[in-house]
Design a protein around this motif. Structure first.
Motif, PDB file in Angstrom:
ATOM      1  N   GLU A 110      51.338-101.734 -49.253  1.00  0.00           N
ATOM      2  CA  GLU A 110      50.921-100.985 -49.739  1.00  0.00           C
ATOM      3  C   GLU A 110      50.520-100.794 -51.354  1.00  0.00           C
ATOM      4  OE1 GLU A 110      51.988 -95.987 -50.716  1.00  0.00           O
ATOM      5  OE2 GLU A 110      52.620 -97.361 -48.573  1.00  0.00           O
ATOM      6  N   LYS A 142      50.219-105.196 -39.353  1.00  0.00           N
ATOM      7  CA  LYS A 142      51.661-105.317 -40.474  1.00  0.00           C
ATOM      8  C   LYS A 142      52.147-105.895 -39.026  1.00  0.00           C
ATOM      9  CE  LYS A 142      51.285-101.865 -43.211  1.00  0.00           C
ATOM     10  NZ  LYS A 142      52.171-100.213 -44.044  1.00  0.00           N
ATOM     11  N   GLU A 197      61.748-102.427 -46.362  1.00  0.00           N
ATOM     12  CA  GLU A 197      61.183-100.975 -46.939  1.00  0.00           C
ATOM     13  C   GLU A 197      60.332-101.839 -47.945  1.00  0.00           C
ATOM     14  OE1 GLU A 197      61.162 -96.298 -48.076  1.00  0.00           O
ATOM     15  OE2 GLU A 197      62.852 -97.466 -47.476  1.00  0.00           O
ATOM     16  N   ILE A 210      57.362-108.205 -42.048  1.00  0.00           N
ATOM     17  CA  ILE A 210      58.187-107.329 -42.877  1.00  0.00           C
ATOM     18  C   ILE A 210      58.962-107.234 -42.379  1.00  0.00           C
ATOM     19  CG2 ILE A 210      58.373-104.996 -43.427  1.00  0.00           C
ATOM     20  CD1 ILE A 210      55.399-104.758 -43.237  1.00  0.00           C
ATOM     21  N   GLU A 236      57.146-104.072 -47.363  1.00  0.00           N
ATOM     22  CA  GLU A 236      55.969-102.948 -47.081  1.00  0.00           C
ATOM     23  C   GLU A 236      55.386-101.721 -48.085  1.00  0.00           C
ATOM     24  OE1 GLU A 236      55.468-100.124 -43.836  1.00  0.00           O
ATOM     25  OE2 GLU A 236      57.906-100.258 -43.903  1.00  0.00           O
ATOM     26  N   ASN A 237      56.409-101.698 -49.260  1.00  0.00           N
ATOM     27  CA  ASN A 237      56.343-101.016 -50.475  1.00  0.00           C
ATOM     28  C   ASN A 237      55.081-101.931 -51.136  1.00  0.00           C
ATOM     29  OD1 ASN A 237      57.539 -98.646 -49.704  1.00  0.00           O
ATOM     30  ND2 ASN A 237      58.849 -99.183 -50.802  1.00  0.00           N
ATOM     31  N   PHE A 244      56.307-106.901 -37.912  1.00  0.00           N
ATOM     32  CA  PHE A 244      57.750-107.141 -38.522  1.00  0.00           C
ATOM     33  C   PHE A 244      58.755-107.651 -37.706  1.00  0.00           C
ATOM     34  CE2 PHE A 244      55.562-102.824 -39.512  1.00  0.00           C
ATOM     35  CZ  PHE A 244      56.311-102.051 -39.757  1.00  0.00           C
TER      36      PHE A 244
END
Length: 237
Positions: A176, A184, A169, A166, A172-173, A186
């Motif tokens: 999801e 997760k 954002e 990731i 991440e969206n 990063f």
């Protein structure tokens, strides 16, 4: 945004944000537009390589340049371990060759890799506008470590096992919305332990996405359909 005649977004959080400020219902949530592409450049070619190839989408931040180096070092370590354990090749994909210029990261990672056969085992693939050539190289990979948003989407379209890293954002969206339940990771906090976790996922070819959700995303990606309807209605007013 409040006075826009048509808005389409590609994740649920964006849709919820728009819904709070728009009074008219002229906004829509569909999965990323690439999920809906059926054109030949994005289809997997029947030229699958007999060799196992690890594909890694690299990333370079111009907003947080001080965080780039750790990412580069850790990806170089992942490549060293992968080549040492398997003897297989690695392709570093630079999706952005413009302002953020992933090419620089790919070159730096190549320099950081400490392996005697790195010149034979590592290939840098730069997107130069030739979609078909880039996608063909991508489709030959047996596993993808996806950092760039569309590297994840493309791997899902082509049904190549993928593990995401990731960097924003929007990623991440996406995860999801697709029901991702894995660990997760990063880009700016990548650790040695996570490198070995990724290596384990690669060697086991763990596919951490639900195909049902992916197929649903492909069937629901209708950005162009809504735009076409809007333009037809507009021209006939």
């Amino acid at each position: 945004m409040k006075i826009s005649d048509l808005i389409t977004v590609r994740d649920r959080k964006s849709y919820e944000f728009v819904s709070r400020i728009k009074k008219r219902g002229n906004y829509y949530f569909f999965p990323d537009i690439v999920f809906g592409f059926e054109a030949s450049p994005l289809k997997k070619e029947n030229t699958k390589s007999s060799a196992e190839i690890l594909g890694i989408s690299v990333y370079r931040s111009i907003v947080y340049p001080e965080k780039n180096y750790n990412f580069l070092v850790q990806i170089a370590r992942l490549i060293e371990e992968y080549i040492s354990k398997t003897g297989n090749k690695v392709r570093l994909f630079a999706f952005d060759s413009g302002s953020e210029n992933d090419t620089l990261s790919a070159i730096e990672i190549f320099k950081l890799v400490n392996h005697p056969e790195k010149h034979k085992k590592i290939e840098v693939v730069i997107f130069d506008g030739d979609i078909q050539s880039f996608v063909n190289k991508f489709s030959e990979c047996s596993y993808i470590i996806g950092t760039r948003f569309h590297s994840i989407v493309l791997s899902l379209i082509q049904k190549i096992p993928c593990y995401p890293i990731i960097y924003s954002e929007k990623t991440e969206n996406l995860l999801e919305d697709l029901g991702f339940s894995g660990k997760k990771i990063f880009w700016d906090k990548l650790t040695t332990n996570e490198v070995f976790f990724l290596l384990d996922q690669i060697l086991k070819k763990v596919d951490c996405f639900d195909n049902a959700n992916i197929d649903k995303a492909r069937s629901l990606s209708k950005h162009f359909d809504v735009l076409k309807d809007f333009l037809n209605n507009f021209t006939h007013k």
